[in-house]
Design a protein around this motif. Structure first.
Motif, PDB file in Angstrom:
ATOM      1  N   ASN A 341       0.828  -1.209   0.000  1.00 44.01           N
ATOM      2  CA  ASN A 341       0.000   0.000   0.000  1.00 44.01           C
ATOM      3  C   ASN A 341       0.861   1.257   0.000  1.00 44.01           C
ATOM      4  O   ASN A 341       0.538   2.254  -0.671  1.00 44.01           O
ATOM      5  CB  ASN A 341      -0.921  -0.015   1.229  1.00 44.01           C
ATOM      6  CG  ASN A 341      -2.085   0.930   1.087  1.00 44.01           C
ATOM      7  OD1 ASN A 341      -2.589   1.141   0.000  1.00 44.01           O
ATOM      8  ND2 ASN A 341      -2.505   1.526   2.192  1.00 44.01           N
ATOM      9  N   LEU A 342       1.971   1.229   0.725  1.00 47.21           N
ATOM     10  CA  LEU A 342       2.885   2.376   0.734  1.00 47.21           C
ATOM     11  C   LEU A 342       3.562   2.559  -0.619  1.00 47.21           C
ATOM     12  O   LEU A 342       3.778   3.692  -1.074  1.00 47.21           O
ATOM     13  CB  LEU A 342       3.929   2.195   1.831  1.00 47.21           C
ATOM     14  CG  LEU A 342       3.418   2.275   3.277  1.00 47.21           C
ATOM     15  CD1 LEU A 342       4.516   1.863   4.246  1.00 47.21           C
ATOM     16  CD2 LEU A 342       2.914   3.669   3.601  1.00 47.21           C
ATOM     17  N   VAL A 343       3.900   1.444  -1.269  1.00 51.26           N
ATOM     18  CA  VAL A 343       4.518   1.524  -2.604  1.00 51.26           C
ATOM     19  C   VAL A 343       3.539   2.144  -3.596  1.00 51.26           C
ATOM     20  O   VAL A 343       3.914   3.003  -4.411  1.00 51.26           O
ATOM     21  CB  VAL A 343       4.969   0.126  -3.063  1.00 51.26           C
ATOM     22  CG1 VAL A 343       5.426   0.168  -4.518  1.00 51.26           C
ATOM     23  CG2 VAL A 343       6.095  -0.392  -2.176  1.00 51.26           C
ATOM     24  N   GLU A 344       2.288   1.715  -3.545  1.00 47.66           N
ATOM     25  CA  GLU A 344       1.289   2.284  -4.451  1.00 47.66           C
ATOM     26  C   GLU A 344       1.087   3.771  -4.189  1.00 47.66           C
ATOM     27  O   GLU A 344       0.927   4.560  -5.124  1.00 47.66           O
ATOM     28  CB  GLU A 344      -0.037   1.538  -4.285  1.00 47.66           C
ATOM     29  CG  GLU A 344      -0.007   0.108  -4.816  1.00 47.66           C
ATOM     30  CD  GLU A 344      -1.340  -0.587  -4.657  1.00 47.66           C
ATOM     31  OE1 GLU A 344      -2.275   0.036  -4.087  1.00 47.66           O
ATOM     32  OE2 GLU A 344      -1.470  -1.744  -5.098  1.00 47.66           O
ATOM     33  N   TRP A 345       1.103   4.149  -2.909  1.00 48.08           N
ATOM     34  CA  TRP A 345       0.956   5.569  -2.595  1.00 48.08           C
ATOM     35  C   TRP A 345       2.141   6.374  -3.118  1.00 48.08           C
ATOM     36  O   TRP A 345       1.982   7.497  -3.606  1.00 48.08           O
ATOM     37  CB  TRP A 345       0.837   5.743  -1.086  1.00 48.08           C
ATOM     38  CG  TRP A 345       0.707   7.171  -0.669  1.00 48.08           C
ATOM     39  CD1 TRP A 345      -0.391   7.977  -0.797  1.00 48.08           C
ATOM     40  CD2 TRP A 345       1.734   7.978  -0.074  1.00 48.08           C
ATOM     41  NE1 TRP A 345      -0.119   9.221  -0.307  1.00 48.08           N
ATOM     42  CE2 TRP A 345       1.178   9.267   0.143  1.00 48.08           C
ATOM     43  CE3 TRP A 345       3.049   7.743   0.303  1.00 48.08           C
ATOM     44  CZ2 TRP A 345       1.904  10.299   0.722  1.00 48.08           C
ATOM     45  CZ3 TRP A 345       3.766   8.771   0.881  1.00 48.08           C
ATOM     46  CH2 TRP A 345       3.209  10.030   1.078  1.00 48.08           C
ATOM     47  N   CYS A 346       3.318   5.807  -3.037  1.00 41.13           N
ATOM     48  CA  CYS A 346       4.511   6.504  -3.538  1.00 41.13           C
ATOM     49  C   CYS A 346       4.463   6.658  -5.055  1.00 41.13           C
ATOM     50  O   CYS A 346       4.880   7.679  -5.600  1.00 41.13           O
ATOM     51  CB  CYS A 346       5.760   5.732  -3.112  1.00 41.13           C
ATOM     52  SG  CYS A 346       7.314   6.444  -3.681  1.00 41.13           S
ATOM     53  N   GLN A 347       3.929   5.645  -5.749  1.00 40.53           N
ATOM     54  CA  GLN A 347       3.898   5.671  -7.210  1.00 40.53           C
ATOM     55  C   GLN A 347       2.704   6.427  -7.774  1.00 40.53           C
ATOM     56  O   GLN A 347       2.649   6.679  -8.975  1.00 40.53           O
ATOM     57  CB  GLN A 347       3.892   4.242  -7.745  1.00 40.53           C
ATOM     58  CG  GLN A 347       5.163   3.465  -7.419  1.00 40.53           C
ATOM     59  CD  GLN A 347       5.073   2.017  -7.839  1.00 40.53           C
ATOM     60  OE1 GLN A 347       3.995   1.526  -8.195  1.00 40.53           O
ATOM     61  NE2 GLN A 347       6.203   1.312  -7.791  1.00 40.53           N
ATOM     62  N   THR A 348       1.732   6.765  -6.937  1.00 42.23           N
ATOM     63  CA  THR A 348       0.551   7.480  -7.424  1.00 42.23           C
ATOM     64  C   THR A 348       0.930   8.906  -7.804  1.00 42.23           C
ATOM     65  O   THR A 348       1.537   9.631  -7.000  1.00 42.23           O
ATOM     66  CB  THR A 348      -0.537   7.515  -6.337  1.00 42.23           C
ATOM     67  OG1 THR A 348      -0.873   6.182  -5.979  1.00 42.23           O
ATOM     68  CG2 THR A 348      -1.782   8.232  -6.847  1.00 42.23           C
TER      69      THR A 348
END
Length: 761
Positions: A341-348
């Protein structure tokens, strides 16, 4: 206002001013015990909810009990507000705490909050993303407020230094509990996404191998329900989150919090002499209410800690049974869902509307990436620390596990006997288990429990079958009786006829049967019981038919049926003994037809043309009246000027009702399959649970349909009664004659002419 002591010194010997200040101070502190009582009431409310939640969690450990994920004590605004009130003393920065109980009340409130947060853990799985973010943010504000307030009180000396170890432990435990909840909340969206993906994949595989024919055999349908239950139970977010190491960690913290709280309470008796010596007869402004707060919070902590110990023993025994005492390096592996979830937030990508007002765009992106990296590293090391604590606690708990295992062998030796059937069933159903990433398999005790739970639910449903409905359906021969309730020769009262539904004609036919004279009351009451049970299941089928039947038409039957069932009244028209004694059969049917026609015409004359032409806006009484008009006119048209025999008509109506309900209820397998599939991830567990109970209730009905080869026949759209009517009209074009046996063994003839089936009661 200033310090009261400074004010007194400044006033010097002015006794009048000193007296005024003293009175003012007494007036200001006089409501403090009442405030403390309010805090105690909030603590009792939260404590009751915590105990209630713990009892149900404990009962879910029993072999045949379902996985009870109670949402009574949920992470929401209500309980967070009550917890903020219950911990009010912790945030009081100015009131002097002069006695041991005054000081200990702050520690007790902090530990009480820690235990309450542990009860919030399983409710995270029932929240969607937005609710979880807002609730965790509110919890963060409460926790950090208490942490900062306690640190300030340590610095300013409001808290006594002799309680420094307990205060530090309380702060550390509260912070660790908060970190465990936040880490789990960050991992939960990814866990849900993978569970949903695995569920859809398993459903496609099962549908491809089973096919539609599995709905036509009762045993195949039972196996299908069991498979869906295994998927729903193992993939439930509440159950998935209890298989995380953070769940074990929160229970460990709960144990330590309760232990410190109990030891602190015991210490109050051993240190009482010290406090009396150095602080004689001194207490805070809260006075007697402090004792109430401590005792209410202590009681709320003691019972959950008992259940937490049993829960820890159970969870660790699963690991002991599968792996023995061997712990591998894989135990410290951080699975991808912890940081996904943190990775997706970083890539958003960031919205350009935001960046338009920020000049250093590159700096903003770099800052976001840096924060994400720090959060991911923090999450990784926290998870490793939690797993390390779980491993240490497992070895500390190991002697107790040996003892529990030994007692289980001595007290229940039959439990150790291998059950080949259960073992084979576990092997067959293990392919439908939804596992977390990194899980090799579900522990065998949990698999046994899942299978035992679904079997117990089916058995529970089977213990309360609709016996009256089953007796009614045995009088059905599934022929022309299902299409003869409405004749095309009856003229319409309005320009457009509403579509049919399953429940409305059944209710109308039953109303006419109830109104017939010379019928024994026990026969009427038995028919009402049969139809009442049938309408319950028919309403489920109507709800599924979203394409053909309007919602208002579905509701019309349930609204009118209440009066028929309870008061023998149809739209305030009496159907009781008075009418039945003074009117003949023809007069009663004619009266119902005339009353129904009056209601419909009155509606068409008083409402706008737009409402009249659109059945979507017809009220329930008009829809029921239109159905009564058409069905009663059909009966009058059928008899013409012939003789009306009440007993004969009563039997014909019973058979017609049975035929309609049979045509409706052969869709029950489709209803069960829909309950198992068409629902969200959060609601799937409860929906499949209800489907298992429903299958147990209707199993005998499905077996009756299977014996008579009713399952699997009908039109391509089985949920719609209009499709059934068209299909049966085509099927009954050629005259045929068949014979069937009634429930009592007598022979009845089913003819395809204008005569309806006559079945003796």
């Amino acid at each position: 206002m200033g310090d009261p002591c400074t004010m007194l010194l400044m006033m010097g010997s002015n006794s009048k001013c000193i007296e005024n200040v003293r009175r003012m101070l007494e007036k200001n502190i006089s409501p403090m015990p009442i405030i403390g009582l309010y805090v105690a009431i909030a603590s009792v409310s939260c404590g009751y909810a915590i105990i209630y939640n713990s009892v149900f969690m404990f009962s879910s450990l029993l072999p045949t009990n379902s996985f009870l994920f109670v949402k009574f004590f949920d992470l929401n605004a209500t309980w967070l507000t009550l917890l903020a009130v219950a911990t009010k003393l912790t945030g009081d920065l100015t009131s002097p705490m002069l006695s041991y109980n005054d000081n200990f009340s702050k520690i007790s409130s902090t530990l009480f909050l820690t235990v309450a947060m542990g009860q919030f853990f399983t409710t995270l799985g029932s929240m969607n993303g937005n609710d979880m973010r807002s609730n965790v943010m509110a919890l963060s504000i409460l926790v950090f407020t208490i942490l900062v307030d306690l640190c300030i009180q340590l610095r300013t000396g409001v808290l006594d230094f002799s309680l420094f170890p307990e205060i530090i432990f309380a702060l550390v435990l509260l912070f660790c509990m908060f970190i465990a909840i936040v880490c789990s909340a960050l991992a939960l969206p990814a866990i849900k996404k993978h569970a949903e993906s695995k569920h859809h994949m398993l459903v496609k595989q099962m549908e491809a191998t089973a096919g539609q024919h599995s709905l036509n055999r009762v045993e195949e349908l039972r196996l299908r329900v069991t498979k869906y239950w295994v998927m729903a139970a193992s993939g439930s977010p509440q159950f998935l989150i209890t298989r995380l190491p953070t769940f074990v960690f929160t229970n460990i913290i709960t144990l330590f919090s309760a232990l410190i709280s109990i030891l602190g309470y015991i210490r109050s008796y051993t240190t009482e002499a010290y406090w009396i010596t150095y602080c004689p007869s001194m207490q805070s402004d809260y006075k007697w209410s402090v004792s109430l707060i401590i005792h209410s919070q202590l009681i709320a902590v003691m019972l959950p800690v008992f259940f937490a110990a049993i829960l820890l023993t159970t969870v660790m025994s699963y690991k002991y049974e599968d792996n023995g005492i061997k712990i591998s390096r894989k135990e410290f592996t951080v699975e991808p869902y912890w940081t996904e979830n943190l990775v997706e937030w970083c890539q958003t990508p960031i919205s350009m509307r935001i960046l338009r007002y920020i000049l250093p765009t590159k700096l903003f992106h770099d800052t976001k990436s840096l924060i994400s990296t720090v959060c991911m590293l923090h999450q990784t090391w926290v998870v490793r620390f939690i797993k390390f604590c779980c491993v240490v606690s497992f070895y500390v708990w190991l002697p107790l596990l040996f003892l529990v295992n030994l007692l289980r062998k001595l007290l229940s030796p039959a439990h150790q006997v291998s059950n080949d059937q259960m073992r084979e069933e576990i092997a067959d159903l293990s392919h439908f288990v939804i596992l977390l990433e990194g899980e090799k398999q579900l522990p065998k005790p949990l698999m046994r429990k899942i299978i035992c739970v679904v079997n117990s639910h089916i058995k529970w449903g089977k213990n309360q079958p609709p016996r009256s409905l089953l007796n009614l359906l045995k009088q059905s021969f599934f022929y022309k009786g299902a299409i003869q309730f409405d004749s095309s020769q009856v003229p319409s009262l309005l320009s457009e006829e509403p579509p049919h539904c399953w429940t409305l004609p059944v209710m109308t036919l039953t109303t006419i049967a109830v109104a017939l004279p010379n019928i024994a009351n026990q026969h009427v009451d038995e028919l009402v019981r049969c139809v009442d049970e049938g309408l319950r299941y028919a309403s489920y089928i109507d709800v599924l038919d979203e394409k053909h039947v309007l919602k208002c038409i579905k509701n019309a039957a349930s609204v009118v049926w209440v009066g028929v069932k309870l008061h023998k009244k149809w739209l305030d028209k009496d159907l009781g003994d008075t009418i039945r004694e003074i009117c003949s059969t023809r007069e009663i049917i004619q009266g119902l037809a005339d009353e129904a026609e009056r209601i419909v015409k009155e509606f068409s004359s008083t409402r706008s043309q737009y409402l009249v032409e659109n059945p979507l806006y017809w009220p329930s009484n008009v829809l029921a009246a239109n159905s009564m008009y058409r069905i009663s006119r059909t009966i009058l048209l059928y008899y013409g000027n012939g003789e009306y025999q009440a007993e004969e008509l009563f039997r014909k109506l019973i058979c017609m009702i049975a035929n309609i309900l049979t045509a409706c209820l052969i869709n029950l397998p489709h209803l069960i399959a829909t309950k198992c599939i068409n629902n969200s991830l959060e609601e799937r567990f409860r929906s499949v649970d209800n489907a298992a109970i429903l299958f147990g209730e209707i199993e005998d009905i499905l077996k009756l349909f299977e014996e008579r080869q009713f399952l699997g026949i009908g039109p391509s759209q089985p949920l719609c009664i209009d499709e059934w009517l068209r299909w049966m009209e085509c099927e009954t074009q050629d005259p045929t004659v068949s014979t069937s046996s009634t429930d009592n063994g007598a022979s009845s003839t089913v003819e395809s002419n204008d005569e309806l089936v006559i079945v003796p009661m």
